[in-house]
Design a protein around this motif. Structure first.
Motif, PDB file in Angstrom:
ATOM      1  N   PRO A 124      10.331 -14.985  46.761  1.00 28.34           N
ATOM      2  CA  PRO A 124      11.367 -15.572  47.620  1.00 28.34           C
ATOM      3  C   PRO A 124      10.780 -16.267  48.857  1.00 28.34           C
ATOM      4  O   PRO A 124      11.213 -17.365  49.210  1.00 28.34           O
ATOM      5  CB  PRO A 124      12.233 -14.383  48.017  1.00 28.34           C
ATOM      6  CG  PRO A 124      12.023 -13.383  46.936  1.00 28.34           C
ATOM      7  CD  PRO A 124      10.594 -13.566  46.492  1.00 28.34           C
ATOM      8  N   PHE A 125       9.786 -15.654  49.503  1.00 24.97           N
ATOM      9  CA  PHE A 125       9.227 -16.250  50.718  1.00 24.97           C
ATOM     10  C   PHE A 125       8.432 -17.516  50.413  1.00 24.97           C
ATOM     11  O   PHE A 125       8.613 -18.549  51.057  1.00 24.97           O
ATOM     12  CB  PHE A 125       8.354 -15.238  51.462  1.00 24.97           C
ATOM     13  CG  PHE A 125       7.773 -15.795  52.734  1.00 24.97           C
ATOM     14  CD1 PHE A 125       8.600 -16.089  53.810  1.00 24.97           C
ATOM     15  CD2 PHE A 125       6.425 -16.037  52.846  1.00 24.97           C
ATOM     16  CE1 PHE A 125       8.075 -16.613  54.989  1.00 24.97           C
ATOM     17  CE2 PHE A 125       5.890 -16.556  54.011  1.00 24.97           C
ATOM     18  CZ  PHE A 125       6.713 -16.843  55.087  1.00 24.97           C
ATOM     19  N   ILE A 126       7.549 -17.435  49.413  1.00 23.09           N
ATOM     20  CA  ILE A 126       6.755 -18.612  49.061  1.00 23.09           C
ATOM     21  C   ILE A 126       7.661 -19.711  48.527  1.00 23.09           C
ATOM     22  O   ILE A 126       7.455 -20.887  48.800  1.00 23.09           O
ATOM     23  CB  ILE A 126       5.637 -18.249  48.066  1.00 23.09           C
ATOM     24  CG1 ILE A 126       4.665 -17.258  48.708  1.00 23.09           C
ATOM     25  CG2 ILE A 126       4.899 -19.492  47.590  1.00 23.09           C
ATOM     26  CD1 ILE A 126       3.628 -16.689  47.761  1.00 23.09           C
ATOM     27  N   GLY A 127       8.706 -19.314  47.792  1.00 18.10           N
ATOM     28  CA  GLY A 127       9.689 -20.291  47.334  1.00 18.10           C
ATOM     29  C   GLY A 127      10.372 -20.993  48.496  1.00 18.10           C
ATOM     30  O   GLY A 127      10.617 -22.201  48.449  1.00 18.10           O
ATOM     31  N   PHE A 128      10.687 -20.239  49.546  1.00 16.66           N
ATOM     32  CA  PHE A 128      11.290 -20.835  50.739  1.00 16.66           C
ATOM     33  C   PHE A 128      10.346 -21.862  51.364  1.00 16.66           C
ATOM     34  O   PHE A 128      10.777 -22.931  51.812  1.00 16.66           O
ATOM     35  CB  PHE A 128      11.646 -19.753  51.762  1.00 16.66           C
ATOM     36  CG  PHE A 128      12.090 -20.310  53.081  1.00 16.66           C
ATOM     37  CD1 PHE A 128      13.353 -20.864  53.215  1.00 16.66           C
ATOM     38  CD2 PHE A 128      11.246 -20.305  54.177  1.00 16.66           C
ATOM     39  CE1 PHE A 128      13.769 -21.410  54.430  1.00 16.66           C
ATOM     40  CE2 PHE A 128      11.645 -20.838  55.388  1.00 16.66           C
ATOM     41  CZ  PHE A 128      12.918 -21.394  55.514  1.00 16.66           C
ATOM     42  N   LEU A 129       9.048 -21.557  51.378  1.00 15.18           N
ATOM     43  CA  LEU A 129       8.070 -22.500  51.933  1.00 15.18           C
ATOM     44  C   LEU A 129       7.854 -23.709  51.033  1.00 15.18           C
ATOM     45  O   LEU A 129       7.307 -24.706  51.451  1.00 15.18           O
ATOM     46  CB  LEU A 129       6.730 -21.796  52.181  1.00 15.18           C
ATOM     47  CG  LEU A 129       6.723 -20.720  53.254  1.00 15.18           C
ATOM     48  CD1 LEU A 129       5.348 -20.054  53.318  1.00 15.18           C
ATOM     49  CD2 LEU A 129       7.120 -21.281  54.611  1.00 15.18           C
ATOM     50  N   GLN A 130       8.276 -23.604  49.758  1.00 14.00           N
ATOM     51  CA  GLN A 130       8.142 -24.673  48.763  1.00 14.00           C
ATOM     52  C   GLN A 130       6.686 -25.065  48.499  1.00 14.00           C
ATOM     53  O   GLN A 130       6.345 -26.238  48.372  1.00 14.00           O
ATOM     54  CB  GLN A 130       8.975 -25.897  49.158  1.00 14.00           C
ATOM     55  CG  GLN A 130      10.455 -25.607  49.241  1.00 14.00           C
ATOM     56  CD  GLN A 130      11.285 -26.810  49.645  1.00 14.00           C
ATOM     57  OE1 GLN A 130      10.772 -27.919  49.805  1.00 14.00           O
ATOM     58  NE2 GLN A 130      12.575 -26.593  49.820  1.00 14.00           N
ATOM     59  N   LEU A 131       5.816 -24.053  48.390  1.00 17.25           N
ATOM     60  CA  LEU A 131       4.410 -24.325  48.114  1.00 17.25           C
ATOM     61  C   LEU A 131       4.235 -24.812  46.685  1.00 17.25           C
ATOM     62  O   LEU A 131       4.915 -24.350  45.769  1.00 17.25           O
ATOM     63  CB  LEU A 131       3.564 -23.076  48.329  1.00 17.25           C
ATOM     64  CG  LEU A 131       3.579 -22.460  49.715  1.00 17.25           C
ATOM     65  CD1 LEU A 131       2.484 -21.404  49.827  1.00 17.25           C
ATOM     66  CD2 LEU A 131       3.427 -23.494  50.813  1.00 17.25           C
ATOM     67  N   ARG A 132       3.304 -25.745  46.500  1.00 17.34           N
ATOM     68  CA  ARG A 132       2.977 -26.278  45.182  1.00 17.34           C
ATOM     69  C   ARG A 132       1.464 -26.210  44.985  1.00 17.34           C
ATOM     70  O   ARG A 132       0.701 -26.786  45.771  1.00 17.34           O
ATOM     71  CB  ARG A 132       3.437 -27.743  45.039  1.00 17.34           C
ATOM     72  CG  ARG A 132       4.935 -27.906  45.057  1.00 17.34           C
ATOM     73  CD  ARG A 132       5.567 -27.319  43.790  1.00 17.34           C
ATOM     74  NE  ARG A 132       7.004 -27.225  43.903  1.00 17.34           N
ATOM     75  CZ  ARG A 132       7.683 -26.079  43.994  1.00 17.34           C
ATOM     76  NH1 ARG A 132       7.056 -24.935  44.005  1.00 17.34           N
ATOM     77  NH2 ARG A 132       8.994 -26.068  44.068  1.00 17.34           N
ATOM     78  N   ALA A 133       1.046 -25.521  43.929  1.00 16.33           N
ATOM     79  CA  ALA A 133      -0.367 -25.483  43.564  1.00 16.33           C
ATOM     80  C   ALA A 133      -0.693 -26.810  42.887  1.00 16.33           C
ATOM     81  O   ALA A 133      -0.123 -27.133  41.845  1.00 16.33           O
ATOM     82  CB  ALA A 133      -0.641 -24.311  42.635  1.00 16.33           C
ATOM     83  N   VAL A 134      -1.568 -27.577  43.475  1.00 19.16           N
ATOM     84  CA  VAL A 134      -1.859 -28.931  43.007  1.00 19.16           C
ATOM     85  C   VAL A 134      -3.090 -28.972  42.115  1.00 19.16           C
ATOM     86  O   VAL A 134      -3.077 -29.600  41.062  1.00 19.16           O
ATOM     87  CB  VAL A 134      -2.033 -29.888  44.203  1.00 19.16           C
ATOM     88  CG1 VAL A 134      -2.412 -31.290  43.747  1.00 19.16           C
ATOM     89  CG2 VAL A 134      -0.773 -29.915  45.047  1.00 19.16           C
ATOM     90  N   ALA A 135      -4.166 -28.308  42.538  1.00 15.83           N
ATOM     91  CA  ALA A 135      -5.422 -28.384  41.783  1.00 15.83           C
ATOM     92  C   ALA A 135      -6.309 -27.210  42.154  1.00 15.83           C
ATOM     93  O   ALA A 135      -6.187 -26.636  43.232  1.00 15.83           O
ATOM     94  CB  ALA A 135      -6.144 -29.694  42.091  1.00 15.83           C
ATOM     95  N   LEU A 136      -7.190 -26.871  41.224  1.00 15.58           N
ATOM     96  CA  LEU A 136      -8.228 -25.900  41.533  1.00 15.58           C
ATOM     97  C   LEU A 136      -9.506 -26.322  40.855  1.00 15.58           C
ATOM     98  O   LEU A 136      -9.499 -27.016  39.836  1.00 15.58           O
ATOM     99  CB  LEU A 136      -7.822 -24.476  41.145  1.00 15.58           C
ATOM    100  CG  LEU A 136      -7.572 -24.139  39.678  1.00 15.58           C
ATOM    101  CD1 LEU A 136      -8.875 -23.886  38.934  1.00 15.58           C
ATOM    102  CD2 LEU A 136      -6.706 -22.897  39.612  1.00 15.58           C
TER     103      LEU A 136
ATOM    104  N   ALA B  97       0.568 -20.320  59.639  1.00 19.99           N
ATOM    105  CA  ALA B  97      -0.215 -19.098  59.461  1.00 19.99           C
ATOM    106  C   ALA B  97       0.053 -18.484  58.089  1.00 19.99           C
ATOM    107  O   ALA B  97      -0.871 -18.037  57.403  1.00 19.99           O
ATOM    108  CB  ALA B  97       0.101 -18.105  60.572  1.00 19.99           C
ATOM    109  N   ALA B  98       1.320 -18.463  57.674  1.00 16.89           N
ATOM    110  CA  ALA B  98       1.666 -17.949  56.346  1.00 16.89           C
ATOM    111  C   ALA B  98       1.018 -18.799  55.259  1.00 16.89           C
ATOM    112  O   ALA B  98       0.491 -18.269  54.274  1.00 16.89           O
ATOM    113  CB  ALA B  98       3.183 -17.913  56.174  1.00 16.89           C
ATOM    114  N   PHE B  99       1.041 -20.112  55.432  1.00 12.97           N
ATOM    115  CA  PHE B  99       0.430 -21.033  54.464  1.00 12.97           C
ATOM    116  C   PHE B  99      -1.060 -20.735  54.312  1.00 12.97           C
ATOM    117  O   PHE B  99      -1.572 -20.603  53.193  1.00 12.97           O
ATOM    118  CB  PHE B  99       0.661 -22.476  54.939  1.00 12.97           C
ATOM    119  CG  PHE B  99       0.059 -23.529  54.063  1.00 12.97           C
ATOM    120  CD1 PHE B  99       0.604 -23.826  52.828  1.00 12.97           C
ATOM    121  CD2 PHE B  99      -1.055 -24.243  54.477  1.00 12.97           C
ATOM    122  CE1 PHE B  99       0.058 -24.814  52.017  1.00 12.97           C
ATOM    123  CE2 PHE B  99      -1.613 -25.228  53.680  1.00 12.97           C
ATOM    124  CZ  PHE B  99      -1.056 -25.515  52.446  1.00 12.97           C
TER     125      PHE B  99
END
Length: 125
Positions: A22-34, A66-68
């Motif tokens: 829920p929290f990371i979803g709220f931040l709308q993070l997207r894993a782009v590449a590794l 900071a969370a990011f």
């Protein structure tokens, strides 16, 4: 008897974990590449009004940043070493109002993969 080493995370597994939180979803993070060879993980976080330090500034508040940083660092370790890590905390200083704690993080082979430092309020309630 030790547990078998977990396979390193893929970008799809990282994104699935992001999507399930829920929290990371709220931040709308997207894993782009590794890139395991380079030891890098690229993640994006869009600017939105809910993340602004002050309305209309289009500047991130420090809390979401900071969370990011925390989330991306955590998953970079997971990408590199798999899912099983062990943290050992050591109280460096216990003051009246502030405690300083260092945390060493090791992988399944006992290699040091991350170091963290936290400050805490030791006040008893």
């Amino acid at each position: 008897m030790s547990e078998p080493a977990a396979a390193p995370l893929t970008v799809q597994e990282i994104q699935a974990t992001f999507d399930a939180s829920p929290f990371i979803g709220f931040l709308q993070l997207r894993a782009v590449a590794l890139d395991r060879d380079a030891g890098t993980l690229t993640v994006t976080m869009p600017m939105r009004p809910e993340l602004e330090r002050r309305t209309g500034t289009s500047q991130f508040h420090g809390g979401p940043l900071a969370a990011f940083i925390d989330i991306v660092g955590d998953f970079a370790v997971g990408m590199a070493v798999g899912r099983v890590v062990t943290g050992t905390a050591r109280v460096r200083r216990m003051g009246r109002t502030v405690a300083l704690v260092d945390v060493d993080v090791h992988d399944e082979q006992q290699a040091l993969v991350a170091v963290g430092r936290g400050t805490y309020s030791p006040q008893r309630g």
